[in-house]
Write an enzyme that holds these catalytic residues in place. Structure first.
Site, mmCIF file in Angstrom:
data_model
loop_
_atom_site.group_PDB
_atom_site.id
_atom_site.type_symbol
_atom_site.label_atom_id
_atom_site.label_comp_id
_atom_site.label_asym_id
_atom_site.label_seq_id
_atom_site.Cartn_x
_atom_site.Cartn_y
_atom_site.Cartn_z
ATOM 1 N N CYS A 179 70.959 55.654 7.082
ATOM 2 C CA CYS A 179 70.377 56.853 7.694
ATOM 3 C C CYS A 179 70.264 58.028 6.713
ATOM 4 O O CYS A 179 69.425 57.996 5.826
ATOM 5 C CB CYS A 179 71.183 57.214 8.946
ATOM 6 N N HIS A 226 72.667 51.839 12.294
ATOM 7 C CA HIS A 226 74.076 52.161 12.565
ATOM 8 C C HIS A 226 74.620 51.019 13.400
ATOM 9 O O HIS A 226 73.932 50.039 13.648
ATOM 10 C CB HIS A 226 74.191 53.447 13.384
#
Lengths: 289, 474
Positions: free
Chosen positions: A94, A205
């Site tokens: 991310c 994630h």
């Protein structure tokens, strides 16, 4: 064998349970009697390019990225680039993925400079569309949030994405894999993540590694290859990992179905149907058990 | 305004009440759907009715502790003869407030309220700005700001900035009761011109030196430099100061001077308010409940309620449903604690660590429905490793049972040579409950730690089996 993980900004870039990746890498090394160590690389810490075999950086808020961007480029940039060119591996999630690219244009429209090790750039959806974020509803509008399934090397990767930035790939990287469910890099071209040499950037994630042991082992092998050449890893008992992987896949597809059922069919017919469903459910509840 | 008949408001009120009557008849609690429907029919419902409450309203928001704080406060207000109107079932979105208000509207949509009525509403972090604008409260209580449901509210800083924005439009007389020990909450007091009452814990001996992993905020909200903690109680709550700009924890006006934690029996607290000192017994376990009582005391002080009735109120308060409930299943003891985020689980772990020596069991239940948060990655920010040697078995249940199983495997609890924990995986929560009961010997104890929707499912089953009363009777 020994392996040193360089954990970039653990106290700042650790918002979404991404440290689970470090826990996973350490355990999978220890179960194989590979001597794995974690070295925290905080603000101001210099990087020794010959020491680190595997870099890791997790996600963080825009404000966190703003804090570390300059330190990443000016204090650590050259050493990380040297290590990567010599074959060091990296897993960037991310915000970490975004800052290993050329730049990240935030929702305010200003550019955070990145390392440029990955030939990608990222633009926040609001900056791209000229929207102003005032409240939660607008903030949520263009954000890419939900379960994410990616096809990688003939197998699936499962995780959860939660990003406002849209990432675009240049010619010097290849995508990590094809999006099977979710949005991926930018929600448009159907690709997720970026790969350059042994560096992987991704929006997954979850954390990504525990439920995707094949990716964890790929990274461990890649990280070891710099010192020890081609390495054959001892297989582990991964039944629980794969069970969790499969259950998460099922749950992701089911949750997607629920979301579609909630939003898509509208109009009087759908409304009547849902009313009928509720009525039937109420009748059921009335029946003495 | 209320003397005139508004057909839209009257329709909304009557339809809402009808739906609630039907739901209760069907055996549901009906704490949100009636309000949702009424709000759909008449948007300004909350503002119209809420502002007509004779003694005005209090709003309680924050990540953790809203329900308990509200419950303690409601009890204290009743002691001084006020009649709090609350959304006490924990249905804390706008629709929950609307449902609570429905009970007091007549068939014309007019409000029928005794003079003693006072609004006391707990609101979700995200619904807070709208509730604030509509209700124009007298007092706003903010408990804390932790990482919770990131997929909904993205990040702590974002929520803080939303709050700051919302507070800027408060009526000038509204009093803020803020947690001095939470830097993000305390800093809100710097950004407004309104009167602020800070509350906090002064017992620094309870603090540790470092921060737990799940600490979300380690940086100065004013200048972003690392905060220094002279005492850290849990997560990012403690005594802090910024080394760069000099901003530090504000001095609390309502404070816990001495705190003696007494395990499951609750704590003994020396509370100091500007009215003077008072020693209390807080019948709820854990330091987080001391904070909840402090938050309630600060709000009560802002209303002019002294400590005396508060002490009586304290004695009457049981654990808010689902937040560390204690009950018997035959000869077995069960403790049920709702968790929403790493910080909440760490509080439960602290209780287990202080109470257990390896015999008790643990039922963890993780769902990923929208009210739980779709993203379950936060379980990796929980230091499950700390359970080593403290627990003999763990049952994991819920839609994400396997994610929990994996977290425990990597915490190295299962393969521990000296004291391995027995793990059972049962996605079906009824089955998980059966497994937990099978493994608890008579006289033994186990902990039930579910997320929001898993708690409802477990609770319903416990009610069905007769171990717990239905929540609207609690």
């Amino acid at each position: 064998m020994r392996l040193t993980i360089g954990y970039l900004y653990p106290s700042i870039m650790s918002q979404y349970g991404d440290r689970g990746n470090i826990i996973c890498l350490l355990q999978r090394c220890r179960w194989r009697e590979i001597d794995a160590q974690v070295k925290a690389l905080e603000m101001g810490d210099k990087v020794d390019p010959s020491e680190i075999d595997l870099f890791f950086m997790g996600g963080g808020a825009d404000s966190h990225q703003r804090l570390i961007a300059q330190d990443l480029v000016e204090v650590k940039g050259e050493a990380i680039r040297k290590a990567v060119e010599e074959g060091a591996a990296a897993l960037l999630i991310c915000g970490g993925y975004q800052l290993f690219g050329h730049f990240y244009r935030t929702f305010r429209g200003d550019d955070l400079p990145g390392l440029g090790i990955l030939d990608v750039h990222t633009i926040h959806w609001a900056a791209e569309e000229g929207s102003i974020i005032k409240d939660i509803t607008t903030a949520g509008k263009g954000r890419m949030v939900g379960n994410l399934i990616v096809e990688w090397q003939g197998k699936t990767l499962i995780g959860f994405e939660n990003h406002g930035g849209r990432t675009y790939l240049g010619p010097k990287v290849s995508p990590l894999g094809k999006v099977l469910l979710g949005r991926g890099n930018n929600g448009r071209d159907g690709w997720e993540g970026a790969v350059y040499k042994n560096v992987i950037g991704t929006y997954l994630h979850g954390p990504v590694l525990p439920k995707n042991p094949h990716l964890a082992d790929y990274l461990i092998a890649a990280a070891l290859s710099r010192r020890y050449g081609q390495v054959e890893l001892t297989p582990l008992d991964d039944r629980l990992e794969w069970e969790a992987h499969v259950h998460a896949l099922q749950r992701a597809r089911q949750a997607k179905g629920e979301a579609i059922a909630k939003t898509s069919p509208t109009g009087p017919k759908a409304w009547a149907h849902s009313l009928a469903d509720r009525f039937a459910a109420s009748l059921k509840a009335l029946r003495p058990s | 305004m209320l003397s005139s008949v508004s057909p839209a408001r009257a329709l909304a009120v009557n339809v809402g009440k009808g739906v609630r009557w039907l739901l209760r008849r069907l055996g549901h609690g009906g704490t949100t759907l009636p309000g949702l429907i009424a709000l759909y029919l008449y948007r300004p419902l909350i503002g119209d009715l809420g502002q007509a409450i004779p003694n005005g309203s209090l709003l309680v928001t924050g990540t953790n502790g809203k329900t308990t704080t509200t419950r303690v406060l409601a009890e204290a207000l009743r002691q001084v003869g006020l009649m709090p109107i609350t959304n006490r079932e924990g249905a804390n979105l706008a629709r929950g407030i609307a449902t609570a208000l429905l009970s007091y509207a007549n068939v014309w949509g007019h409000y029928r309220l005794p003079n003693a009525a006072i609004g006391l509403f707990e609101v979700d972090e995200g619904a807070f700005p709208e509730a604030l604008a509509q209700l124009q409260p007298r007092i706003v209580v903010i408990t804390n700001l932790f990482r919770d449901q990131l997929d909904r509210y993205f990040e702590v800083d974002f929520v803080a900035s939303l709050w700051q924005e919302a507070l800027a439009h408060l009526p000038p007389k509204t009093v803020l009761a803020l947690n001095a020990d939470d830097p993000l909450v305390a800093y809100l007091g710097e950004t407004v011109a309104n009167p602020v009452i800070y509350y906090g814990i002064e017992e620094v001996q309870l603090g540790q030196k470092g921060l737990e992993h799940a600490a979300d905020s380690r940086r100065c909200p004013r200048c972003s430099v690392d905060l220094m903690y002279s005492a850290s109680f849990y997560s990012h709550l403690g005594h802090y100061a910024c080394t760069a700009c000099g901003w530090r924890r504000p001095d609390p006006k309502v404070l816990a001077w001495r705190v003696q934690l007494g395990g499951l029996e609750g704590s003994c607290v020396d509370l100091v308010t500007p009215y003077g000192p008072k020693t209390f017994r807080v019948p709820l376990p854990g330091l987080h409940n001391v904070y909840n009582v402090l938050a309630a005391s600060a709000a009560a002080f802002a209303l002019g309620v002294e400590a005396e009735p508060f002490e009586k109120a304290m004695a009457r308060v049981g654990a808010a449903f689902g937040r560390m409930e204690r009950f018997k299943v035959g000869q077995k003891e069960a403790l049920l604690a709702l968790v929403k985020n790493p910080s909440g689980v760490h509080q439960v772990l602290n209780t287990i660590l202080s109470q257990e020596d390896g015999k008790a069991g643990l039922l963890l239940a993780l769902n990923d429905n929208i009210p739980d948060g779709r993203d379950v990655s936060w379980i990796w920010d929980v230091d499950m490793e700390r359970l080593k040697g403290k627990i003999s078995w763990i049952v994991v249940g819920g839609l994400r049972a396997y994610d929990l199983a994996l977290r425990l495997k990597y915490a190295h609890l299962l393969q521990d040579q000296s004291n391995p924990v027995v793990l059972h995986v049962a996605k079906d929560l009824h089955r998980a409950l059966d497994l937990a009961l099978e493994q608890t010997p008579p006289g033994g104890r186990f902990y039930i730690v579910p997320t929001y929707t898993a708690m409802w499912e477990l609770r319903e089953e416990l009610v069905r089996r007769g171990h717990l009363p239905p929540f609207w009777e609690v």
